[in-house]
Design a protein around this motif. Structure first.
Motif, PDB file in Angstrom:
ATOM      1  N   VAL A  77      -4.139 -13.393  12.885  1.00  0.00           N
ATOM      2  CA  VAL A  77      -2.692 -13.381  13.106  1.00  0.00           C
ATOM      3  C   VAL A  77      -2.152 -14.737  12.675  1.00  0.00           C
ATOM      4  O   VAL A  77      -2.328 -15.734  13.358  1.00  0.00           O
ATOM      5  CB  VAL A  77      -2.341 -13.102  14.585  1.00  0.00           C
ATOM      6  CG1 VAL A  77      -0.840 -13.241  14.806  1.00  0.00           C
ATOM      7  CG2 VAL A  77      -2.785 -11.709  14.981  1.00  0.00           C
ATOM      8  N   GLY A  78      -1.512 -14.765  11.542  1.00  0.00           N
ATOM      9  CA  GLY A  78      -1.015 -16.010  10.990  1.00  0.00           C
ATOM     10  C   GLY A  78       0.255 -15.797  10.200  1.00  0.00           C
ATOM     11  O   GLY A  78       0.998 -14.831  10.417  1.00  0.00           O
ATOM     12  N   LEU A  79       0.489 -16.675   9.237  1.00  0.00           N
ATOM     13  CA  LEU A  79       1.712 -16.602   8.448  1.00  0.00           C
ATOM     14  C   LEU A  79       1.776 -15.321   7.617  1.00  0.00           C
ATOM     15  O   LEU A  79       2.856 -14.856   7.269  1.00  0.00           O
ATOM     16  CB  LEU A  79       1.795 -17.832   7.530  1.00  0.00           C
ATOM     17  CG  LEU A  79       1.900 -19.187   8.243  1.00  0.00           C
ATOM     18  CD1 LEU A  79       1.957 -20.315   7.226  1.00  0.00           C
ATOM     19  CD2 LEU A  79       3.111 -19.233   9.149  1.00  0.00           C
ATOM     20  N   GLY A  80       0.605 -14.743   7.308  1.00  0.00           N
ATOM     21  CA  GLY A  80       0.600 -13.501   6.541  1.00  0.00           C
ATOM     22  C   GLY A  80       1.270 -12.358   7.278  1.00  0.00           C
ATOM     23  O   GLY A  80       1.823 -11.450   6.655  1.00  0.00           O
ATOM     24  N   ASN A  81       1.218 -12.389   8.607  1.00  0.00           N
ATOM     25  CA  ASN A  81       1.855 -11.339   9.396  1.00  0.00           C
ATOM     26  C   ASN A  81       3.369 -11.435   9.370  1.00  0.00           C
ATOM     27  O   ASN A  81       4.059 -10.485   9.749  1.00  0.00           O
ATOM     28  CB  ASN A  81       1.379 -11.412  10.854  1.00  0.00           C
ATOM     29  CG  ASN A  81      -0.102 -11.170  10.989  1.00  0.00           C
ATOM     30  OD1 ASN A  81      -0.890 -12.092  10.817  1.00  0.00           O
ATOM     31  ND2 ASN A  81      -0.491  -9.958  11.292  1.00  0.00           N
ATOM     32  N   ILE A  82       3.892 -12.572   8.969  1.00  0.00           N
ATOM     33  CA  ILE A  82       5.344 -12.754   8.898  1.00  0.00           C
ATOM     34  C   ILE A  82       5.777 -12.853   7.442  1.00  0.00           C
ATOM     35  O   ILE A  82       6.423 -11.952   6.908  1.00  0.00           O
ATOM     36  CB  ILE A  82       5.772 -14.009   9.682  1.00  0.00           C
ATOM     37  CG1 ILE A  82       5.375 -13.858  11.159  1.00  0.00           C
ATOM     38  CG2 ILE A  82       7.277 -14.220   9.581  1.00  0.00           C
ATOM     39  CD1 ILE A  82       5.698 -15.060  12.013  1.00  0.00           C
ATOM     40  N   ALA A  83       5.381 -13.940   6.776  1.00  0.00           N
ATOM     41  CA  ALA A  83       5.779 -14.135   5.382  1.00  0.00           C
ATOM     42  C   ALA A  83       5.168 -13.070   4.481  1.00  0.00           C
ATOM     43  O   ALA A  83       5.814 -12.574   3.554  1.00  0.00           O
ATOM     44  CB  ALA A  83       5.352 -15.526   4.920  1.00  0.00           C
ATOM     45  N   GLY A  84       3.909 -12.684   4.750  1.00  0.00           N
ATOM     46  CA  GLY A  84       3.247 -11.681   3.921  1.00  0.00           C
ATOM     47  C   GLY A  84       3.931 -10.332   3.967  1.00  0.00           C
ATOM     48  O   GLY A  84       4.034  -9.630   2.951  1.00  0.00           O
ATOM     49  N   VAL A  85       4.406  -9.945   5.136  1.00  0.00           N
ATOM     50  CA  VAL A  85       5.122  -8.668   5.277  1.00  0.00           C
ATOM     51  C   VAL A  85       6.448  -8.729   4.525  1.00  0.00           C
ATOM     52  O   VAL A  85       6.847  -7.760   3.861  1.00  0.00           O
ATOM     53  CB  VAL A  85       5.347  -8.332   6.760  1.00  0.00           C
ATOM     54  CG1 VAL A  85       6.232  -7.104   6.906  1.00  0.00           C
ATOM     55  CG2 VAL A  85       4.011  -8.098   7.454  1.00  0.00           C
ATOM     56  N   ALA A  86       7.133  -9.864   4.602  1.00  0.00           N
ATOM     57  CA  ALA A  86       8.396 -10.023   3.873  1.00  0.00           C
ATOM     58  C   ALA A  86       8.171  -9.871   2.377  1.00  0.00           C
ATOM     59  O   ALA A  86       8.965  -9.225   1.670  1.00  0.00           O
ATOM     60  CB  ALA A  86       9.011 -11.378   4.188  1.00  0.00           C
ATOM     61  N   ILE A  87       7.085 -10.457   1.865  1.00  0.00           N
ATOM     62  CA  ILE A  87       6.769 -10.346   0.440  1.00  0.00           C
ATOM     63  C   ILE A  87       6.455  -8.901   0.074  1.00  0.00           C
ATOM     64  O   ILE A  87       6.910  -8.382  -0.950  1.00  0.00           O
ATOM     65  CB  ILE A  87       5.581 -11.261   0.091  1.00  0.00           C
ATOM     66  CG1 ILE A  87       5.997 -12.727   0.238  1.00  0.00           C
ATOM     67  CG2 ILE A  87       5.075 -10.993  -1.315  1.00  0.00           C
ATOM     68  CD1 ILE A  87       4.851 -13.707   0.123  1.00  0.00           C
TER      69      ILE A  87
END
Length: 484
Positions: free
Chosen positions: A76-86
């Motif tokens: 659970v890291g930045l990919g769960n936020i920024a990655g989903v946006a991308i």
């Protein structure tokens, strides 16, 4: 040096692209089918397994729940936020559906990792119980295949460096707390910048990097028990805060919720743009989830191998909950918040964390500040667990005493990565991250039959057990011998 750097980035982009995707998703799908859809059929048993306590200090250092929390803390890291946006920007709302499918497949892969991590535990140079893909390979296949275990461990030392987390967390703090005018007018930052031969922003990044390194050092230098205890508190806290923020957005945009849910399913199978476009959307969503939950990379086996649990299958059941949590629950929270607040019919350029900061800032009271706290918690929790992953790999290769030097180098690297441009450095770690997946997925696929046999035996024993004899009391641990 520039030529070498370009080669590393090119190779990392190739291996970390569709070859890695097809290895993780294709291999995971095979395990899903071969196991009889274990991640679907055994989900109630996985939840029940969280309540079982067994084992002692001789079989491991942390509980199964702590191992799960630590593994989730890593993923659970930045990919769960920024990655989903991308993913939403590139693939549209339909990408979320394929994230769910990838999470379901990843759960099955993590089930195999967790089961084998207890089935084939090893010991370090000081005689303490250790686990991980390197021990699984050596103990399952014998000494002749130790080169593959060493290959995984070597790649793991570099693949688990938190370059992107340190850099992006620093960038998020700088963006949220300062302006160009403030940086130009700050006498202290300008003075510090001149001392290090750079500008005020670099000086601020250096201060943030040192702060991150100190926080991480306080946790990781006390070993896996401290990491597990912190993760057990930090993971529920950060996810709870994030969920409350998303819930606020859902309530305040409730009239659009049915439309958004319908949009996810409609766009997931939208054939208006052709089969090629549909395949592209599926690949974007599934690939993003695969990179978020790390199923098949082998990292989770290191943490679950430290569990006191002596029942391999039960550890596998616990392990498979991680993708449901990170790629399923947390990524869905991000997707719902963004789909309710942002117009993705014409999203424009690809954006990540800045889009999330803007969406939460406009739609949640103190949203930018709260999201920054959540992002910081996500990033730090990943750094805690990754330090243990890398140190375990170093311990396997060089012994426990020399591995402590790696821990200090890991802490120092957080300061460096907070300051420097990360183009080649990220490509470097991404390359080794992809290389970890090759021996890891190959091992899971080869040993899938043993996991299936252990699963059948475990549930047969559980079904036939009485209240006087629990299935875990009569467990025979396959770790008692090395299979040649």
């Amino acid at each position: 040096m520039e030529t070498i750097g370009n080669f590393i980035v090119t190779l990392a982009d190739f291996l970390g692209g569709y070859p890695l995707f097809f290895l993780l998703i294709g291999g995971g799908l095979y395990l899903f089918i071969r196991s009889g859809a274990v991640s679907l059929r055994r989900l109630p048993a996985a939840v029940k397994a969280l309540r079982v306590k067994s084992g002692d200090e001789k079989t491991g250092q942390i509980s199964s729940v702590q191992a799960l929390a630590s593994a989730i803390a890593a993923t659970v890291g930045l990919g769960n936020i920024a990655g989903v946006a991308i993913a939403l920007t590139v693939g549209g709302p339909g990408a979320i559906f394929w994230m769910w499918i990838s999470a379901l497949i990843g759960m099955c892969t993590k089930y195999h990792e967790g089961t084998l991590s207890v089935m084939y535990k090893g010991t370090d140079s000081e005689g303490r119980t250790r686990g991980g893909m390197m021990y699984i390979i050596e103990r399952a296949f014998g000494p002749r295949w130790r080169f593959a275990a060493m290959f995984f461990a070597f790649a793991g030392m570099f693949g688990t460096l938190c370059i992107l987390n340190a850099n992006q967390l620093t960038q998020a703090v700088v963006s949220a707390t300062t302006t160009p005018d403030y940086l130009a007018q700050s006498e202290f930052l300008n003075m510090l910048g001149s001392l290090v031969g750079s500008g005020p922003e670099t000086a601020l990044r250096l201060i943030i990097g040192l702060t991150i390194a100190i926080v991480v050092a306080v946790v990781v230098l006390n070993g896996v028990k401290r990491i597990a205890r912190v993760a057990s508190v930090l993971v529920p806290f950060m996810v709870a805060v994030y969920f409350v923020m998303v819930l606020y957005i859902i309530i305040t945009h409730f009239e659009r919720v049915p439309t958004v849910i319908a949009m996810i399913f409609e766009e997931a199978f939208n054939l208006r743009a052709g089969i090629g476009a549909l395949a592209g959307i599926a690949l974007i969503g599934a690939r993003r989830a695969a990179l978020v939950n790390e199923a098949g990379i082998g990292t989770a086996s290191i943490m679950h191998g430290q569990s006191k649990n002596t029942e391999p299958v039960r550890e596998g059941l616990v392990a498979m909950l991680a993708p449901a949590f990170d790629s399923g629950f947390v990524c869905t929270c991000t997707a719902m918040a963004l789909l309710l607040c942002v117009d993705f019919t014409n999203p424009g350029e690809i954006r990540g964390l800045d889009m999330c900061m803007e969406a939460f800032g406009k739609n949640v009271p103190f949203g930018s500040t709260l999201l920054l706290i959540v992002v910081a918690s996500f990033a730090l929790s990943s750094m805690f667990s990754y330090s243990y992953y890398g140190t375990s790999c170093a311990s396997y290769l060089f012994g426990e005493k020399r591995a402590r030097l790696y821990t200090w180098l890991y802490i120092l690297s957080l300061v460096v990565f907070a300051v420097i441009p990360v183009g080649v450095a990220v490509g470097f770690t991404d390359l080794f991250y992809a290389l970890m997946a090759i021996p890891s997925m190959a091992t899971l696929l080869i040993l899938g039959g043993r996991v299936r046999a252990a699963t059948k035996e475990y549930f047969s024993r559980t079904k036939n057990s009485t209240g006087q004899n629990s299935p875990d009391q009569n467990t025979t641990n396959p770790n008692s011998h090395t299979e040649q």
